[in-house]
Design an enzyme around this catalytic site. Structure first.
Site, PDB file in Angstrom:
ATOM      1  CB  ALA A 155     -38.790 -51.968-103.472  1.00 21.69           C
ATOM      2  CE  LYS A 156     -40.302 -55.991 -96.629  1.00 19.45           C
ATOM      3  NZ  LYS A 156     -41.670 -55.538 -96.351  1.00 19.45           N
TER       4      LYS A 156
END
Length: 436
Positions: free
Chosen positions: A103-104
């Protein structure tokens, strides 16, 4: 599309597909993030004005476990960049064999123009905006560009207020006092140093005789510089947004780090603050080594004649436009996505070894994982245990990448790393199948 990080990531995947044992249908699934949330963040600033910020959180792939990835505050944040970074996190966690997906997150802002109160308000508003997506078993944020343990403390507190009890394991990279782990702050730089040493062992070269240029002297670059300097390498150049310092005899890394940690810029350091508190090294002759460095441009740093170039700033800095001028014999990617695919192909043709970002900068997520495990167990480990486990895990991933590269005769280390990461992620998808 060389300046599009997402296209760059897809092209890296495509280069590896012919070598990876992955069903094409599954491979196509791996090109698409599961979801991306865009949030609008109105914040009342210390000035009394209300400013509306935009933020994102991309959850790329959860086949191997909860989503994991940092949050960056930067004016150039875009949805495509966040999605690319989430994809790179997916391959990174798979390569170093952590039970995570990728994720980011990111917020479009200029942190230098915000007060501490403004940053706290923005962080809490962003956390509220994404809190339905995150959680200790769902998605665990961490620090990234322009965020730090204090940012994580605000995120953890905001999430905990909604839960009604403290949830330290919702984020990693926290201060030690609220569940952080020793060694997390320097973990990415330590990982970069370890893989650089391992690369030199593999190439049968002596690191103590090596020259190193590091683009970026933030958390990652400065810690990598310090540890490589301690290992005997000569750090001849480094940079920040203000410019770059170059000394072919080697920079005084500790003096430079002290200057920068006190809020100084490299251009100020080069302009004459290099001899403060240095003395004459008590007459041992070593003072002769520390001549005042020269100021060079950030672009010039990339083309210095050095043994190792470590890009430790932003993505997309080694491109088709400058790759022909690169003279380093090896590149260790401390930043995410610093090399475009077009540049990669040129470096491969020239037999320049490139340790890819998904391996070189994985130290941060490895120690984040260790922090998360400690939080879940409500038990903490000493720094020696954390650093030993970091070295073991990133060393194993390096060895596996080298084995893949040598045994399959792959074109470069990036392709070797991607084949491992794609096969592991695809295998998880195949076992889990499609729902419903």
């Amino acid at each position: 599309m060389a300046d599009d990080p997402f296209e760059n990531m897809l092209a890296q995947m495509d280069r590896a597909e012919e070598y990876a044992d992955v069903d094409h249908g599954v491979f196509e699934r791996l090109k698409h993030p599961e979801r991306t949330l865009k949030v609008t963040l109105p914040v009342e600033l210390d000035s009394g004005e209300v400013e509306v910020f935009e933020g994102y959180r991309c959850q790329f792939d959860s086949a191997r476990g909860p989503f994991k990835g940092g949050v960056r505050f930067h004016p150039t944040v875009t949805q495509r960049e966040v999605e690319a970074l989430a994809g790179w996190m997916t391959w990174k966690t798979a390569l170093v064999d952590l039970p995570y997906g990728g994720a980011k997150g990111g917020v479009i802002c200029e942190p230098k123009e915000l007060t501490q109160n403004d940053l706290e308000s923005l962080t809490r508003r962003y956390t509220e905006g994404i809190r339905r997506m995150i959680g200790p078993e769902t998605d665990v944020p961490a620090p990234d560009m322009n965020t730090n343990p204090q940012t994580m403390a605000w995120m953890m507190d905001t999430y905990s207020m909604y839960e009604g009890h403290s949830v330290p394991q919702v984020v990693t990279g926290k201060p030690l006092e609220i569940g952080g782990t020793p060694g997390r702050v320097e973990a990415t730089g330590r990982g970069v140093s370890i893989v650089t040493e391992r690369l030199f062992e593999y190439l049968d070269r002596d690191l103590s005789e090596a020259t190193v240029a590091i683009q970026g002297f933030g958390n990652v670059g400065s810690n990598a510089a310090r540890l490589l300097d301690e290992a005997g390498a000569r750090i001849v150049a480094t940079s920040d947004v203000s410019g770059a310092a170059y000394d072919p005899d080697g920079l005084d890394v500790s003096a430079l780090a002290a200057h920068v940690s006190a809020g100084g810029l490299i251009e100020e350091y080069v302009a004459g603050e290099t001899r403060a508190d240095r003395g004459d090294r008590e007459g041992d002759g070593s003072a002769d080594r520390w001549d005042d460095p020269d100021e060079i441009g950030n672009d010039e740093l990339l083309t210095l004649d050095v043994d190792v170039l470590i890009p430790a700033a932003v993505e997309g800095v080694i491109t088709a436009d400058n790759v022909d001028d690169l003279r380093a014999s090896a590149v260790v990617e401390a930043a995410n996505g610093p090399t475009t695919v077009a540049a990669d192909e040129v470096l491969t043709e020239r037999d320049v070894q490139v340790v890819p970002d998904i391996l070189a900068n994985a130290g941060g997520v490895i120690v984040s994982y260790l922090e998360w495990v400690q939080n879940a167990q409500e038990f903490s480990w000493p720094l020696e245990t954390v650093n030993a486990e970091l070295e073991r895990r990133i060393g194993t991933a390096f060895d596996q990448t080298i084995d893949q590269y040598d045994e399959k005769g792959l074109p470069d280390l990036r392709t070797a790393a991607y084949t491992l990461a794609l096969e592991r992620t695809a295998s998880a998808h195949e076992y889990r199948g499609l729902f419903p």
